[in-house]
Design a protein around this motif. Structure first.
Motif, short mmCIF file in Angstrom:
data_model
loop_
_atom_site.label_atom_id
_atom_site.label_comp_id
_atom_site.label_asym_id
_atom_site.label_seq_id
_atom_site.Cartn_x
_atom_site.Cartn_y
_atom_site.Cartn_z
N MET A 1 0.83 -1.20 0.00
CA MET A 1 0.00 0.00 0.00
C MET A 1 0.86 1.25 0.00
O MET A 1 1.83 1.35 0.73
CB MET A 1 -0.92 0.01 1.22
N SER A 2 0.48 2.21 -0.84
CA SER A 2 1.15 3.50 -0.84
C SER A 2 0.62 4.35 0.29
O SER A 2 -0.38 4.01 0.94
CB SER A 2 0.90 4.22 -2.18
N GLU A 3 1.29 5.49 0.55
CA GLU A 3 0.81 6.39 1.60
C GLU A 3 -0.60 6.88 1.29
O GLU A 3 -1.44 7.01 2.18
CB GLU A 3 1.77 7.57 1.75
N LYS A 4 -0.88 7.13 0.02
CA LYS A 4 -2.22 7.59 -0.35
C LYS A 4 -3.25 6.50 -0.09
O LYS A 4 -4.35 6.78 0.41
CB LYS A 4 -2.26 8.00 -1.82
N GLU A 5 -2.91 5.26 -0.41
CA GLU A 5 -3.83 4.16 -0.14
C GLU A 5 -4.06 3.99 1.36
O GLU A 5 -5.18 3.68 1.79
CB GLU A 5 -3.28 2.88 -0.75
N LEU A 6 -3.01 4.18 2.16
CA LEU A 6 -3.16 4.11 3.61
C LEU A 6 -4.12 5.19 4.09
O LEU A 6 -4.98 4.95 4.94
CB LEU A 6 -1.80 4.27 4.28
N ALA A 7 -3.98 6.40 3.55
CA ALA A 7 -4.88 7.49 3.94
C ALA A 7 -6.31 7.20 3.52
O ALA A 7 -7.25 7.48 4.26
CB ALA A 7 -4.40 8.81 3.33
N GLN A 8 -6.47 6.63 2.32
CA GLN A 8 -7.81 6.29 1.86
C GLN A 8 -8.43 5.21 2.74
O GLN A 8 -9.62 5.24 3.06
CB GLN A 8 -7.75 5.84 0.40
N LYS A 9 -7.62 4.23 3.16
CA LYS A 9 -8.12 3.18 4.05
C LYS A 9 -8.52 3.78 5.38
O LYS A 9 -9.53 3.42 5.98
CB LYS A 9 -7.06 2.10 4.24
N LEU A 10 -7.72 4.73 5.85
CA LEU A 10 -8.05 5.42 7.09
C LEU A 10 -9.37 6.15 6.96
O LEU A 10 -10.22 6.10 7.84
CB LEU A 10 -6.93 6.40 7.43
N GLN A 11 -9.58 6.81 5.83
CA GLN A 11 -10.82 7.55 5.60
C GLN A 11 -12.01 6.60 5.58
O GLN A 11 -13.07 6.91 6.12
CB GLN A 11 -10.74 8.32 4.28
N GLN A 12 -11.86 5.42 4.99
CA GLN A 12 -12.96 4.49 4.86
C GLN A 12 -13.32 3.82 6.18
O GLN A 12 -14.48 3.55 6.45
CB GLN A 12 -12.61 3.42 3.82
N GLU A 13 -12.32 3.55 7.01
CA GLU A 13 -12.56 2.70 8.17
C GLU A 13 -12.53 3.43 9.51
O GLU A 13 -12.89 2.85 10.53
CB GLU A 13 -11.52 1.57 8.19
N TYR A 14 -12.10 4.67 9.52
CA TYR A 14 -12.06 5.40 10.78
C TYR A 14 -13.00 6.59 10.66
O TYR A 14 -12.69 7.57 9.99
CB TYR A 14 -10.62 5.83 11.11
N GLY A 15 -14.16 6.51 11.31
CA GLY A 15 -15.25 7.42 11.06
C GLY A 15 -14.99 8.87 11.41
O GLY A 15 -15.66 9.76 10.89
N SER A 16 -14.03 9.15 12.31
CA SER A 16 -13.84 10.53 12.74
C SER A 16 -12.87 11.31 11.85
O SER A 16 -12.56 12.44 12.12
CB SER A 16 -13.34 10.58 14.18
N GLN B 1 -12.42 12.44 7.86
CA GLN B 1 -13.13 12.49 6.59
C GLN B 1 -12.43 13.42 5.61
O GLN B 1 -11.60 14.24 6.00
CB GLN B 1 -14.58 12.96 6.82
N ASN B 2 -12.80 13.28 4.33
CA ASN B 2 -12.35 14.18 3.26
C ASN B 2 -10.82 14.29 3.21
O ASN B 2 -10.25 15.38 3.23
CB ASN B 2 -12.96 15.57 3.44
N VAL B 3 -10.17 13.14 3.15
CA VAL B 3 -8.70 13.11 3.09
C VAL B 3 -8.25 13.50 1.69
O VAL B 3 -8.66 12.89 0.70
CB VAL B 3 -8.17 11.71 3.44
N GLN B 4 -7.40 14.53 1.61
CA GLN B 4 -6.91 15.03 0.33
C GLN B 4 -5.40 15.19 0.40
O GLN B 4 -4.87 15.79 1.34
CB GLN B 4 -7.55 16.39 -0.01
N GLU B 5 -4.69 14.68 -0.62
CA GLU B 5 -3.24 14.80 -0.64
C GLU B 5 -2.82 16.24 -0.85
O GLU B 5 -3.38 16.95 -1.69
CB GLU B 5 -2.66 13.91 -1.73
N ASN C 1 -15.19 19.52 15.68
CA ASN C 1 -14.63 19.35 14.35
C ASN C 1 -13.35 20.17 14.21
O ASN C 1 -13.32 21.36 14.56
CB ASN C 1 -15.64 19.78 13.28
N VAL C 2 -12.30 19.53 13.70
CA VAL C 2 -11.00 20.18 13.56
C VAL C 2 -10.41 19.82 12.21
O VAL C 2 -10.40 18.64 11.82
CB VAL C 2 -10.02 19.72 14.66
N ASP C 3 -9.94 20.83 11.47
CA ASP C 3 -9.20 20.57 10.23
C ASP C 3 -7.79 20.16 10.61
O ASP C 3 -7.11 20.86 11.36
CB ASP C 3 -9.17 21.82 9.35
#
Length: 226
Positions: A115-130, A132-136, A165-167
């Motif tokens: 998995m690339s870093e982007k794929e890891l971030a996407q997996k995090l976005q999909q499976e960790y509900g808090s 969202q909206n992960v953008q490289e 909510n925190v950016d």
């Protein structure tokens, strides 16, 4: 009185999953060595250790009578900060050491391998509900465990345990070291200049280390079935 909140750890979404290759036998166990940030580096960055613990996953397969046991090592650190009315351990740094899982001719079973870093971030976005909206945002090189590691920076929206909510910015890097894959994940509010601290923490990671009884004193084993 300031409201206090804590950003939860981001590592559980990155553990073993999605493996259905044919295996034979009864049980096979893979165990990672511990990776930590030493006290001196923590002091330089004002981060403090929160836990060092095992995270064990057992996975059974319908096709054959075999169980794969993966023992991951997790170390988490945090920095207590304030942004406006919100205060707490909002800056966090996690190191996850996960073994290179291979069983005979089946090959690698741990999806983190490829998995690339982007794929890891996407997996995090999909499976960790808090989160969202992960953008490289960008990439940079950081030295970790004697290697030049490409660290990807992402912007995201996070919710603290207090419901605020925190950016945030996410910094994710990984490196193969010894027989493990070592992942480093920094999370902090975008309003804070924490990137230099994240790079220092990544550069200070040590692996493998022997924690002995320290691991059980600093954290509680978490046995999860997937």
């Amino acid at each position: 009185m300031k409201r206090r909140a804590v950003l939860a750890g981001a590592s559980s979404a990155l553990l073993l999953g999605g493996c259905t290759d044919l295996l034979s036998g009864d049980e096979v166990t893979f165990e990672a060595d511990t990776a930590v940030v030493p006290d001196q580096v923590q002091s330089e960055t004002d981060y403090q250790e929160q836990r060092v613990e095992d995270m064990t996953i057992e996975r059974d397969y319908d096709q054959v009578d075999r169980t794969v046991v993966v023992i991951n090592r997790l170390a988490e650190y945090s920095n207590e900060v304030e942004i406006g009315p919100i205060g707490g351990e909002l800056a966090r740094f996690t190191v996850l050491s996960t073994p290179k899982v291979e069983v005979g001719p089946v090959g690698p079973l741990n999806p983190v391998n490829d998995m690339s870093e982007k794929e890891l971030a996407q997996k995090l976005q999909q499976e960790y509900g808090s989160v969202q909206n992960v953008q490289e945002v960008d990439e940079r090189d950081v030295s970790m465990l004697g290697e030049t590691v490409s660290v990807t920076k992402f912007s995201a929206e996070a919710e603290t345990q207090g419901g605020q909510n925190v950016d945030v910015f996410l910094h994710i890097g990984k490196v193969e070291h010894e027989d493990d894959i070592v992942l480093a994940i920094g999370v902090h509010p975008q309003r804070l200049e924490e990137q230099e601290n994240v790079d220092t923490l990544m550069g200070g990671v040590e692996h493998p280390v022997s924690t002995g009884s320290d691991a059980s004193e600093n954290g509680t084993n978490d046995n999860s079935s997937a």
